[in-house]
Design a protein around this motif. Structure first.
Motif, PDB file in Angstrom:
ATOM      1  N   PHE A   1      15.040  19.674   4.388  1.00 47.04           N
ATOM      2  CA  PHE A   1      15.064  18.933   3.129  1.00 47.04           C
ATOM      3  C   PHE A   1      14.338  19.725   2.044  1.00 47.04           C
ATOM      4  N   THR A   2      14.837  19.603   0.814  1.00 46.18           N
ATOM      5  CA  THR A   2      14.127  20.163  -0.335  1.00 46.18           C
ATOM      6  C   THR A   2      13.393  19.046  -1.057  1.00 46.18           C
ATOM      7  N   GLU A   3      12.475  19.421  -1.936  1.00 49.87           N
ATOM      8  CA  GLU A   3      11.764  18.413  -2.726  1.00 49.87           C
ATOM      9  C   GLU A   3      12.744  17.591  -3.555  1.00 49.87           C
ATOM     10  N   LYS A   4      13.780  18.242  -4.069  1.00 52.36           N
ATOM     11  CA  LYS A   4      14.769  17.544  -4.883  1.00 52.36           C
ATOM     12  C   LYS A   4      15.528  16.515  -4.055  1.00 52.36           C
ATOM     13  N   ASP A   5      15.910  16.888  -2.822  1.00 51.26           N
ATOM     14  CA  ASP A   5      16.617  15.945  -1.945  1.00 51.26           C
ATOM     15  C   ASP A   5      15.802  14.670  -1.762  1.00 51.26           C
ATOM     16  N   VAL A   6      14.539  14.837  -1.432  1.00 50.87           N
ATOM     17  CA  VAL A   6      13.686  13.695  -1.105  1.00 50.87           C
ATOM     18  C   VAL A   6      13.400  12.846  -2.340  1.00 50.87           C
ATOM     19  N   SER A   7      13.078  13.479  -3.453  1.00 52.43           N
ATOM     20  CA  SER A   7      12.742  12.718  -4.664  1.00 52.43           C
ATOM     21  C   SER A   7      13.939  11.915  -5.158  1.00 52.43           C
TER      22      SER A   7
ATOM     23  N   ILE B   1      10.553   8.702   6.636  1.00 52.33           N
ATOM     24  CA  ILE B   1      11.438   9.749   7.158  1.00 52.33           C
ATOM     25  C   ILE B   1      12.789   9.150   7.529  1.00 52.33           C
ATOM     26  N   GLU B   2      12.766   7.966   8.139  1.00 49.12           N
ATOM     27  CA  GLU B   2      14.014   7.300   8.504  1.00 49.12           C
ATOM     28  C   GLU B   2      14.833   6.962   7.263  1.00 49.12           C
ATOM     29  N   GLU B   3      14.178   6.491   6.201  1.00 51.14           N
ATOM     30  CA  GLU B   3      14.894   6.170   4.968  1.00 51.14           C
ATOM     31  C   GLU B   3      15.521   7.415   4.356  1.00 51.14           C
ATOM     32  N   VAL B   4      14.777   8.508   4.344  1.00 53.69           N
ATOM     33  CA  VAL B   4      15.303   9.757   3.790  1.00 53.69           C
ATOM     34  C   VAL B   4      16.526  10.209   4.582  1.00 53.69           C
ATOM     35  N   LEU B   5      16.431  10.185   5.911  1.00 55.91           N
ATOM     36  CA  LEU B   5      17.549  10.618   6.747  1.00 55.91           C
ATOM     37  C   LEU B   5      18.744   9.687   6.587  1.00 55.91           C
ATOM     38  N   ARG B   6      18.487   8.387   6.481  1.00 56.29           N
ATOM     39  CA  ARG B   6      19.571   7.406   6.367  1.00 56.29           C
ATOM     40  C   ARG B   6      20.386   7.628   5.102  1.00 56.29           C
TER      41      ARG B   6
ATOM     42  N   GLY C   1       1.382  18.704  -3.573  1.00 54.08           N
ATOM     43  CA  GLY C   1       1.625  19.736  -2.575  1.00 54.08           C
ATOM     44  C   GLY C   1       2.797  19.361  -1.684  1.00 54.08           C
ATOM     45  N   ASP C   2       2.537  19.271  -0.378  1.00 56.01           N
ATOM     46  CA  ASP C   2       3.581  18.958   0.598  1.00 56.01           C
ATOM     47  C   ASP C   2       3.761  17.456   0.788  1.00 56.01           C
ATOM     48  N   VAL C   3       2.910  16.645   0.156  1.00 55.47           N
ATOM     49  CA  VAL C   3       2.838  15.216   0.458  1.00 55.47           C
ATOM     50  C   VAL C   3       3.441  14.382  -0.668  1.00 55.47           C
ATOM     51  N   PHE C   4       4.359  13.482  -0.294  1.00 53.93           N
ATOM     52  CA  PHE C   4       4.864  12.456  -1.204  1.00 53.93           C
ATOM     53  C   PHE C   4       4.051  11.186  -0.968  1.00 53.93           C
ATOM     54  N   LYS C   5       3.474  10.643  -2.024  1.00 56.68           N
ATOM     55  CA  LYS C   5       2.765   9.370  -1.952  1.00 56.68           C
ATOM     56  C   LYS C   5       3.703   8.304  -2.500  1.00 56.68           C
ATOM     57  N   VAL C   6       4.192   7.427  -1.618  1.00 58.13           N
ATOM     58  CA  VAL C   6       5.313   6.539  -1.945  1.00 58.13           C
ATOM     59  C   VAL C   6       4.864   5.082  -1.893  1.00 58.13           C
ATOM     60  N   THR C   7       5.286   4.315  -2.902  1.00 58.59           N
ATOM     61  CA  THR C   7       5.056   2.872  -2.920  1.00 58.59           C
ATOM     62  C   THR C   7       6.410   2.176  -2.935  1.00 58.59           C
ATOM     63  N   ALA C   8       6.682   1.393  -1.906  1.00 54.89           N
ATOM     64  CA  ALA C   8       7.957   0.684  -1.798  1.00 54.89           C
ATOM     65  C   ALA C   8       7.895  -0.622  -2.576  1.00 54.89           C
TER      66      ALA C   8
ATOM     67  N   ASN D   1       0.833  -1.202   0.000  1.00 52.33           N
ATOM     68  CA  ASN D   1       0.000   0.000   0.000  1.00 52.33           C
ATOM     69  C   ASN D   1       0.868   1.253   0.000  1.00 52.33           C
ATOM     70  N   PRO D   2       0.451   2.295  -0.714  1.00 50.75           N
ATOM     71  CA  PRO D   2       1.209   3.550  -0.693  1.00 50.75           C
ATOM     72  C   PRO D   2       1.225   4.159   0.713  1.00 50.75           C
ATOM     73  N   VAL D   3       2.322   4.834   1.029  1.00 51.62           N
ATOM     74  CA  VAL D   3       2.478   5.515   2.319  1.00 51.62           C
ATOM     75  C   VAL D   3       2.751   6.986   2.040  1.00 51.62           C
ATOM     76  N   ASN D   4       2.051   7.858   2.732  1.00 53.29           N
ATOM     77  CA  ASN D   4       2.239   9.300   2.557  1.00 53.29           C
ATOM     78  C   ASN D   4       3.313   9.822   3.501  1.00 53.29           C
ATOM     79  N   MET D   5       4.139  10.729   2.982  1.00 49.36           N
ATOM     80  CA  MET D   5       5.125  11.416   3.815  1.00 49.36           C
ATOM     81  C   MET D   5       5.061  12.911   3.545  1.00 49.36           C
ATOM     82  N   ARG D   6       4.804  13.670   4.602  1.00 46.29           N
ATOM     83  CA  ARG D   6       4.773  15.121   4.482  1.00 46.29           C
ATOM     84  C   ARG D   6       6.191  15.675   4.587  1.00 46.29           C
TER      85      ARG D   6
END
Length: 719
Positions: A596-602, A637-642, A616-623, A579-584
């Motif tokens: 973080f910028t949008e470019k960093d996260v994407s 958030i943990e994956e982005v920081l890692r 908008g502010d929300v990334f809808k992510v499917t792993a 299932n997709p997970v949202n991250m603000r």
């Protein structure tokens, strides 16, 4: 009278007899020092019981029963379902819940800022672990307390504790069930004997949303960090400091030595590492009156896995005089990777390669296996009666295999480097596929099976003899694969002896399945088993990988052992949905303290192979299906920081109201009492909390002591 007075006169100018000072235990000195430093930062000291209940010690901290993370903190148990606390976090649970209740009817709740020092217990007793140790844990929860604040607070503590700013701090990604993101904290000094060496000193992270809810807090409103450090470690850092033209004559008594055999030879001057850590220097010697110019070596003496008795016999085409390291390709680097329980996707070579690709940006080359030719239309019927046990089952028949075929040397070498001993070609191939792609599998001797297979739960007191020769009696919650005769395999754990392959095997049935983690967790521990398959299944494997693994397994079997394959019988019954997970983006910035910028996260999501959409502010992510650990916003958030890098965390001193803690005049702390006793000559000692039962009766006349249900030994049986 005058004579008497003269004889008894006292010279008041002479020094008194004095009294020798006692001493404080180094760990207790550290304990006191830690309390004072954190008190200066506005932290209060929490206290609580050493004998805890399961909910406070585990469940409230997001470690449900049978979860693999509990194996990291196995503990001692006493009567009535109670246990000895494995960390001082239960004190945080009790304090936080009381704090929330105290302010539930008030408009403003002050931040929770506490440290919890105390004794803790775990079932460890070896050269590097103690069953009892001391720990201090910290907790700060507020409305804007983030990961960057944690870094600043802990760095400030270390600089005060070691009285120097000449140190460095390093955060490494880690996993703890009660924090997310989580980190291991390392320290390195710029000066002294330990200069330049990184030493692990603490675990830390942002408090997990589930834990915040168990505190009685809304994780959308409150965030915070927690950390834990061993007082013993802080204390130690603070207070404690061949091919010759002429054949060589070598005397050898190995049982398998034979004329013309080729073996490794350690010549004079060579050094052989011993198990004790010492080194054996090969010199010219004389045995039974005969000079010996070296030593012929076994696999064990070369630091390899011993797969045969006596000398390590090399192939007949081994070139005489070549360096054995070059011939066996031993000049290799073996990395031992410490994996956390949440990263089952890395329990394979492919998983590690996928992770390295994401971290370094290098391209990932995936080995593709073509489907083997199908020459048989037959199949073995398999009936799956428990969809919550087995979500997917793939199997096929391979006939005409040569079980006596020799495992290729390249496969043996790779297995040895992964810590696996070569057994037989079929077993080696099965292990090789599991290690490379992370999918456990099993090979049955088809001719030893009777009738159809049934995937079900065991019947009460049903028994099976396992591959290790152990007979186990099963309970009704253990999954099995059975034929018409009885149980042939423990589902996802270990195969049975009756249907195992041997040198006489001609036809096999190979299976690759997805077993639900909840159906495997806790079963191995209860049965006294430890297997590579169960280690993976209880953490979770990729349900989309079963057919690929079966094709790869079939290809290697046919290449090495020969045979012809049937069609694949692939049954998909009940597999996890992705299932997709949202991250603000704003939430990620708030939790980590990084803009973080949008470019960093994407870019990070692309490196990880996550598909995403942005609104908008929300990334809808499917792993991808291999990352079923991605379930909530904090996971992303943990994956982005890692991937962004823990080293890039800013050191940002937190801004919060300073609390002046009351110190009642009429109350003295336990540290004051310890110092007083030291001044009158007492020496402080720290002992285990465990003693023999006889001691408790003899010295305390206690006939009903607190009994451990799982003591390490009889000498440590009661509290």
């Amino acid at each position: 009278m005058m004579q008497r007075l003269a004889s008894e006169q006292i010279d008041v100018a002479m020094p008194g007899r004095g009294q020798a000072l006692g001493s404080l235990h180094p760990v207790m000195k550290t304990w006191e020092r830690v309390e004072k430093i954190f008190a200066s930062m506005g932290f209060q000291v929490a206290d609580g019981p050493e004998i805890e209940d399961d909910w406070t010690n585990f469940t409230a901290l997001n470690s449900p029963e049978n979860h693999p993370a509990r194996s990291m903190q196995d503990t001692f148990y006493v009567e009535d379902g109670l246990l000895l606390r494995t960390h001082t976090s239960p004190m945080q649970v009790r304090y936080a819940r009381d704090h929330v209740k105290r302010y539930e009817n008030q408009l403003v709740m002050p931040d929770i800022k506490i440290i919890a020092p105390g004794r803790t217990y775990r079932v460890d007793s070896d050269a590097t672990h103690s069953p009892m140790f001391h720990q201090v844990e910290g907790l700060w929860i507020g409305k804007n307390t983030n990961f960057a604040d944690l870094k600043a607070v802990y760095q400030g503590f270390l600089e005060a504790f070691f009285e120097t700013t000449a140190l460095k701090l390093r955060f490494r990604p880690s996993y703890f069930p009660f924090t997310e993101p989580s980190a291991e904290i390392d320290i390195a000094f710029d000066k002294g004997n330990l200069a330049g060496r990184w030493l692990e000193i603490s675990g830390a992270g942002q408090v997990h949303p589930i834990v915040l809810k168990n505190f009685g807090l809304d994780p959308e409103t409150y965030i915070g960090f927690a950390f834990g450090s061993g007082l013993e470690r802080l204390t130690m850092l603070k207070y404690v400091n061949v091919g010759e033209a002429t054949p060589l004559s070598i005397v050898c008594g190995a049982p398998n030595v034979a004329p013309n055999m080729k073996v490794p030879c350690a010549r004079i001057g060579a050094e052989i590492p011993l198990d004790s850590g010492d080194v054996l220097h090969i010199k010219l010697g004389k045995l039974r009156g005969v000079e010996s110019h070296g030593m012929l070596c076994s696999a064990k003496e070369l630091g390899m896995i011993q797969i045969q008795d006596g000398l390590l016999q090399l192939d007949d085409d081994a070139p005489v005089g070549m360096d054995i390291r070059q011939y066996l390709q031993l000049d290799d680097t073996i990395l031992e990777i410490k994996l956390t329980p949440n990263r089952a996707d890395c329990l394979s070579v492919r998983g590690i390669a996928r992770e390295v690709s994401a971290l370094t940006g290098s391209s990932l080359v995936v080995h593709k296996t073509p489907a083997v030719a199908v020459s048989l239309e037959k199949r073995l019927p398999v009936h799956i009666t428990e969809p919550n046990l087995c979500g997917r089952f793939s199997g096929r028949i391979i006939e005409g295999v040569n079980a006596k075929a020799k495992t290729p040397s390249w496969m043996i070498q790779r297995l040895e480097r992964a810590g696996q001993r070569s057994v037989s070609a079929l077993v080696d191939i099965s292990n090789y596929v599991m290690l490379e792609i992370g999918q456990p599998n099993h090979i049955f001797d088809l001719d030893k099976l009777t009738g159809d297979l049934c995937v079900r739960y065991a019947k009460a007191q049903e028994e099976v003899v396992l591959l290790n020769g152990k007979t186990v009696s099963l309970q009704e919650d253990v999954g099995v694969i059975a034929d018409q005769i009885g149980v042939q395999s423990l589902a996802g754990i270990m195969g049975g002896m009756h249907s195992s392959t041997s040198d006489q095997t001609c036809n096999v049935y190979v299976e690759s399945a997805f077993w639900w983690p909840s159906s495997i967790q806790g079963r191995c521990k209860r049965l006294g088993l430890t297997t590579d398959a169960a280690h993976r299944f209880e953490r979770g494997v990729d349900p989309q990988n079963t057919v690929y693994a079966l094709e790869y397994l079939s290809q290697l079997i046919i290449e090495i052992c020969g045979g012809i394959a049937s069609i694949i019988d692939d049954q998909i019954i009940n597999i996890p949905t992705t299932n997709p997970v949202n991250m603000r983006l704003s939430r990620a910035q708030k939790i980590t303290g990084i803009d973080f910028t949008e470019k960093d996260v994407s870019e990070i999501f692309d490196k990880l192979g996550f598909s995403w959409e942005k609104n908008g502010d929300v990334f809808k992510v499917t792993a991808p299906s291999c990352r079923f650990d991605i379930e909530r916003e904090e996971d992303l958030i943990e994956e982005v920081l890692r991937i962004y890098g823990y080293d890039n965390l800013p050191v940002r001193p937190p801004i919060a109201p300073q609390q002046f803690l009351p110190v009642p005049d009429q109350v003295r702390s336990v540290h004051d009492l310890r110092h007083l006793l030291m001044t009158i000559g007492y020496h402080e000692t720290v002992h285990y909390s465990f003693v023999p039962k006889s001691w408790e009766q003899q010295f305390s006349e206690n006939t009903k002591p607190i009994q451990l249900l799982n003591p390490i030994s009889e000498n440590m049986a009661v509290m």
